[in-house]
Each structure stands twice: as C-alpha cells, then as structure tokens.
Scaffold this motif. Structure first.
Motif, PDB file in Angstrom:
ATOM      1  N   ASN A  92       0.835  -1.197   0.000  1.00 14.43           N
ATOM      2  CA  ASN A  92       0.000   0.000   0.000  1.00 14.43           C
ATOM      3  C   ASN A  92       0.873   1.252   0.000  1.00 14.43           C
ATOM      4  O   ASN A  92       0.577   2.241  -0.691  1.00 14.43           O
ATOM      5  N   PHE A  93       1.970   1.206   0.737  1.00 12.50           N
ATOM      6  CA  PHE A  93       2.901   2.331   0.743  1.00 12.50           C
ATOM      7  C   PHE A  93       3.521   2.516  -0.643  1.00 12.50           C
ATOM      8  O   PHE A  93       3.602   3.639  -1.144  1.00 12.50           O
ATOM      9  N   TYR A  94       3.959   1.407  -1.260  1.00 12.62           N
ATOM     10  CA  TYR A  94       4.509   1.507  -2.620  1.00 12.62           C
ATOM     11  C   TYR A  94       3.480   2.108  -3.573  1.00 12.62           C
ATOM     12  O   TYR A  94       3.829   2.908  -4.444  1.00 12.62           O
ATOM     13  N   LEU A  95       2.221   1.733  -3.405  1.00 12.47           N
ATOM     14  CA  LEU A  95       1.177   2.276  -4.274  1.00 12.47           C
ATOM     15  C   LEU A  95       1.048   3.792  -4.092  1.00 12.47           C
ATOM     16  O   LEU A  95       0.870   4.521  -5.064  1.00 12.47           O
ATOM     17  N   SER A  96       1.172   4.257  -2.861  1.00  9.38           N
ATOM     18  CA  SER A  96       1.083   5.710  -2.648  1.00  9.38           C
ATOM     19  C   SER A  96       2.268   6.417  -3.303  1.00  9.38           C
ATOM     20  O   SER A  96       2.114   7.505  -3.866  1.00  9.38           O
ATOM     21  N   VAL A  97       3.457   5.807  -3.265  1.00 12.06           N
ATOM     22  CA  VAL A  97       4.621   6.387  -3.942  1.00 12.06           C
ATOM     23  C   VAL A  97       4.392   6.392  -5.452  1.00 12.06           C
ATOM     24  O   VAL A  97       4.677   7.381  -6.130  1.00 12.06           O
ATOM     25  N   PHE A  98       3.863   5.298  -5.971  1.00 11.98           N
ATOM     26  CA  PHE A  98       3.563   5.187  -7.403  1.00 11.98           C
ATOM     27  C   PHE A  98       2.601   6.302  -7.829  1.00 11.98           C
ATOM     28  O   PHE A  98       2.804   6.958  -8.848  1.00 11.98           O
ATOM     29  N   ALA A 103       1.600  11.660 -10.367  1.00 15.68           N
ATOM     30  CA  ALA A 103       1.054  13.015 -10.236  1.00 15.68           C
ATOM     31  C   ALA A 103       2.137  14.087 -10.302  1.00 15.68           C
ATOM     32  O   ALA A 103       1.823  15.271 -10.277  1.00 15.68           O
ATOM     33  N   GLY A 104       3.408  13.667 -10.402  1.00 14.82           N
ATOM     34  CA  GLY A 104       4.503  14.629 -10.456  1.00 14.82           C
ATOM     35  C   GLY A 104       4.922  15.133  -9.092  1.00 14.82           C
ATOM     36  O   GLY A 104       5.672  16.091  -8.992  1.00 14.82           O
ATOM     37  N   GLY A 105       4.457  14.482  -8.042  1.00 18.36           N
ATOM     38  CA  GLY A 105       4.767  14.914  -6.681  1.00 18.36           C
ATOM     39  C   GLY A 105       6.152  14.509  -6.218  1.00 18.36           C
ATOM     40  O   GLY A 105       6.637  15.025  -5.209  1.00 18.36           O
ATOM     41  N   ILE A 106       6.790  13.570  -6.911  1.00 17.16           N
ATOM     42  CA  ILE A 106       8.177  13.198  -6.632  1.00 17.16           C
ATOM     43  C   ILE A 106       8.905  13.091  -7.964  1.00 17.16           C
ATOM     44  O   ILE A 106       8.276  12.909  -9.006  1.00 17.16           O
ATOM     45  N   ASN A 107      10.220  13.184  -7.921  1.00 19.37           N
ATOM     46  CA  ASN A 107      10.959  13.136  -9.174  1.00 19.37           C
ATOM     47  C   ASN A 107      11.201  11.696  -9.623  1.00 19.37           C
ATOM     48  O   ASN A 107      11.038  10.751  -8.853  1.00 19.37           O
ATOM     49  N   GLU A 108      11.591  11.555 -10.867  1.00 18.18           N
ATOM     50  CA  GLU A 108      11.777  10.230 -11.479  1.00 18.18           C
ATOM     51  C   GLU A 108      12.852   9.413 -10.768  1.00 18.18           C
ATOM     52  O   GLU A 108      12.735   8.194 -10.670  1.00 18.18           O
ATOM     53  N   LYS A 109      13.886  10.061 -10.288  1.00 17.34           N
ATOM     54  CA  LYS A 109      14.982   9.345  -9.636  1.00 17.34           C
ATOM     55  C   LYS A 109      14.493   8.642  -8.367  1.00 17.34           C
ATOM     56  O   LYS A 109      14.809   7.466  -8.142  1.00 17.34           O
ATOM     57  N   ILE A 110      13.742   9.329  -7.551  1.00 16.89           N
ATOM     58  CA  ILE A 110      13.197   8.721  -6.333  1.00 16.89           C
ATOM     59  C   ILE A 110      12.197   7.637  -6.705  1.00 16.89           C
ATOM     60  O   ILE A 110      12.185   6.551  -6.122  1.00 16.89           O
ATOM     61  N   GLY A 111      11.353   7.917  -7.692  1.00 17.74           N
ATOM     62  CA  GLY A 111      10.391   6.919  -8.153  1.00 17.74           C
ATOM     63  C   GLY A 111      11.082   5.658  -8.639  1.00 17.74           C
ATOM     64  O   GLY A 111      10.644   4.543  -8.332  1.00 17.74           O
ATOM     65  N   ALA A 112      12.176   5.810  -9.360  1.00 18.97           N
ATOM     66  CA  ALA A 112      12.916   4.657  -9.874  1.00 18.97           C
ATOM     67  C   ALA A 112      13.513   3.838  -8.733  1.00 18.97           C
ATOM     68  O   ALA A 112      13.542   2.601  -8.794  1.00 18.97           O
ATOM     69  N   ALA A 113      13.978   4.501  -7.693  1.00 20.47           N
ATOM     70  CA  ALA A 113      14.536   3.780  -6.543  1.00 20.47           C
ATOM     71  C   ALA A 113      13.464   2.927  -5.862  1.00 20.47           C
ATOM     72  O   ALA A 113      13.696   1.757  -5.522  1.00 20.47           O
ATOM     73  N   PHE A 114      12.273   3.503  -5.681  1.00 18.52           N
ATOM     74  CA  PHE A 114      11.184   2.735  -5.076  1.00 18.52           C
ATOM     75  C   PHE A 114      10.716   1.617  -6.007  1.00 18.52           C
ATOM     76  O   PHE A 114      10.370   0.531  -5.554  1.00 18.52           O
ATOM     77  N   ALA A 115      10.717   1.877  -7.299  1.00 20.70           N
ATOM     78  CA  ALA A 115      10.325   0.852  -8.266  1.00 20.70           C
ATOM     79  C   ALA A 115      11.274  -0.342  -8.198  1.00 20.70           C
ATOM     80  O   ALA A 115      10.834  -1.501  -8.185  1.00 20.70           O
ATOM     81  N   THR A 116      12.562  -0.068  -8.132  1.00 17.57           N
ATOM     82  CA  THR A 116      13.547  -1.144  -8.039  1.00 17.57           C
ATOM     83  C   THR A 116      13.336  -1.951  -6.765  1.00 17.57           C
ATOM     84  O   THR A 116      13.341  -3.187  -6.782  1.00 17.57           O
ATOM     85  N   ASP A 117      13.139  -1.263  -5.662  1.00 16.38           N
ATOM     86  CA  ASP A 117      12.915  -1.935  -4.384  1.00 16.38           C
ATOM     87  C   ASP A 117      11.653  -2.798  -4.433  1.00 16.38           C
ATOM     88  O   ASP A 117      11.649  -3.950  -3.983  1.00 16.38           O
ATOM     89  N   PHE A 118      10.595  -2.237  -5.001  1.00 22.31           N
ATOM     90  CA  PHE A 118       9.319  -2.960  -5.122  1.00 22.31           C
ATOM     91  C   PHE A 118       9.494  -4.222  -5.965  1.00 22.31           C
ATOM     92  O   PHE A 118       9.065  -5.308  -5.571  1.00 22.31           O
ATOM     93  N   CYS A 119      10.135  -4.097  -7.114  1.00 25.97           N
ATOM     94  CA  CYS A 119      10.307  -5.242  -8.009  1.00 25.97           C
ATOM     95  C   CYS A 119      11.226  -6.296  -7.397  1.00 25.97           C
ATOM     96  O   CYS A 119      10.985  -7.500  -7.559  1.00 25.97           O
ATOM     97  N   ASP A 120      12.261  -5.863  -6.675  1.00 26.30           N
ATOM     98  CA  ASP A 120      13.126  -6.812  -5.976  1.00 26.30           C
ATOM     99  C   ASP A 120      12.337  -7.592  -4.933  1.00 26.30           C
ATOM    100  O   ASP A 120      12.536  -8.797  -4.762  1.00 26.30           O
ATOM    101  N   LEU A 121      11.441  -6.908  -4.245  1.00 26.82           N
ATOM    102  CA  LEU A 121      10.595  -7.581  -3.254  1.00 26.82           C
ATOM    103  C   LEU A 121       9.706  -8.622  -3.927  1.00 26.82           C
ATOM    104  O   LEU A 121       9.588  -9.755  -3.455  1.00 26.82           O
ATOM    105  N   LEU A 122       9.098  -8.240  -5.048  1.00 30.59           N
ATOM    106  CA  LEU A 122       8.191  -9.161  -5.735  1.00 30.59           C
ATOM    107  C   LEU A 122       8.914 -10.315  -6.421  1.00 30.59           C
ATOM    108  O   LEU A 122       8.271 -11.296  -6.797  1.00 30.59           O
ATOM    109  N   ASP A 123      10.214 -10.223  -6.566  1.00 28.62           N
ATOM    110  CA  ASP A 123      10.984 -11.329  -7.151  1.00 28.62           C
ATOM    111  C   ASP A 123      11.104 -12.519  -6.198  1.00 28.62           C
ATOM    112  O   ASP A 123      11.474 -13.614  -6.626  1.00 28.62           O
ATOM    113  N   LYS A 124      10.791 -12.307  -4.951  1.00 29.99           N
ATOM    114  CA  LYS A 124      10.894 -13.377  -3.953  1.00 29.99           C
ATOM    115  C   LYS A 124       9.629 -14.241  -4.016  1.00 29.99           C
ATOM    116  O   LYS A 124       8.519 -13.737  -3.928  1.00 29.99           O
ATOM    117  N   ILE A 125       9.810 -15.537  -4.176  1.00 33.63           N
ATOM    118  CA  ILE A 125       8.683 -16.460  -4.369  1.00 33.63           C
ATOM    119  C   ILE A 125       7.650 -16.372  -3.248  1.00 33.63           C
ATOM    120  O   ILE A 125       6.441 -16.309  -3.531  1.00 33.63           O
TER     121      ILE A 125
END
Length: 155
Positions: A92-98, A103-125
C-alpha cells in the motif's frame, strides 16, 4: 509637442506594442520559473515525507517480526495472516509512492529507486505467493496490478 506626437503616432504605437509583448513574455517566463521552483520544492517536501514514512512503516513491520520469516520461507502457519497484512501495508505504501510519481509529486529518480525496491521484493517467491493470495482476497486491486506492470513489466 502635440504635432510631434501626431506625426509619430504610428511609431509610438508600434513601440508600445513591442514593449507590451516583451513585458508579457517576461511575465510568462517568471511565472514558469515560479511554477518550476514551486514544483521542485513540493517534490523535495514529498520526498522527505515519503522517506520518513518509509522508515516508520518498515520499523514497525520489522518489530512485529513477521516479514523476515515470510521472505525466508520459514514463517509459522499461525503467523501467515499477520505477515500478509504487514506485506499489504508495504504494498500500500509503494502504491502511494507510485501515485505520487504519476502526479509529479516526486521526481523520477526517487520513483525509480522505489520501483527497483518494489520489483526486488516481488521477485521473492514467498512474496509472489502472498501477492496472489492477497489478490484472491481482493486486497490487491487493479491499481496494484498497474503499478506492478508499470514498474516491473509484469502482465
């Protein structure tokens, strides 16, 4: 003086028009600069808040002791629902960041960092399994699926 003004009225009007256009262009430039500056300030403030909230959420989840056993696939059965709730809070927190990123409320660099973290988490079975269970329980909605597709390329 009046005769001079009448004689040169066309030139005076042309000069006035040029000055008016120049002032308008300068005004637009200042407005764009102010909006850009305000957007950068908003993004900086949102980034600080998001990072602060992330630390608090993770600290609370870690203190409950359910996430690590879930990730390591050593979670006792009686803790499964608590672990899924902790995971759902993270998602739910990742969704709020997304949404902030969209909405342009955060920059792409921060968004990319959270995206990487989110995808790494979802890579775990175990997390993927819990994701599927949360989806079956209707706790994972289309918004979460869109985030996953966008950030991780999942269909």
């Amino acid at each position: 003086m009046c005769k001079w003004l009448k004689t040169n009225s066309d030139a005076i009007q042309a000069g006035s028009a040029i000055v008016g256009v120049a002032v308008t262009i300068i005004g637009f430039g200042l407005t764009i600069y102010q909006l850009s500056s305000a957007n950068h300030s908003l993004q900086a403030s949102n980034t600080y808040t998001i990072q602060h909230d992330a630390r608090e959420i993770i600290s609370g989840i870690i203190s409950r002791g359910n996430l690590r056993p879930l990730l390591m696939n050593t979670l006792p059965a009686e803790k499964k629902e608590d672990a899924k709730t902790d995971l759902w809070q993270m998602l739910n927190f990742y969704l709020s960041v997304f949404r902030q990123l969209r909405a342009g409320g955060i920059n792409e660099k921060i968004g990319a960092a959270f995206a990487t973290d989110f995808c790494d988490l979802l890579d775990k079975i175990p997390v993927t399994t819990a994701w599927d269970e949360l989806r079956t329980e209707k706790r994972i909605t289309e918004d979460y699926e869109e985030m996953r597709r966008t950030w991780c390329g999942q269909k």
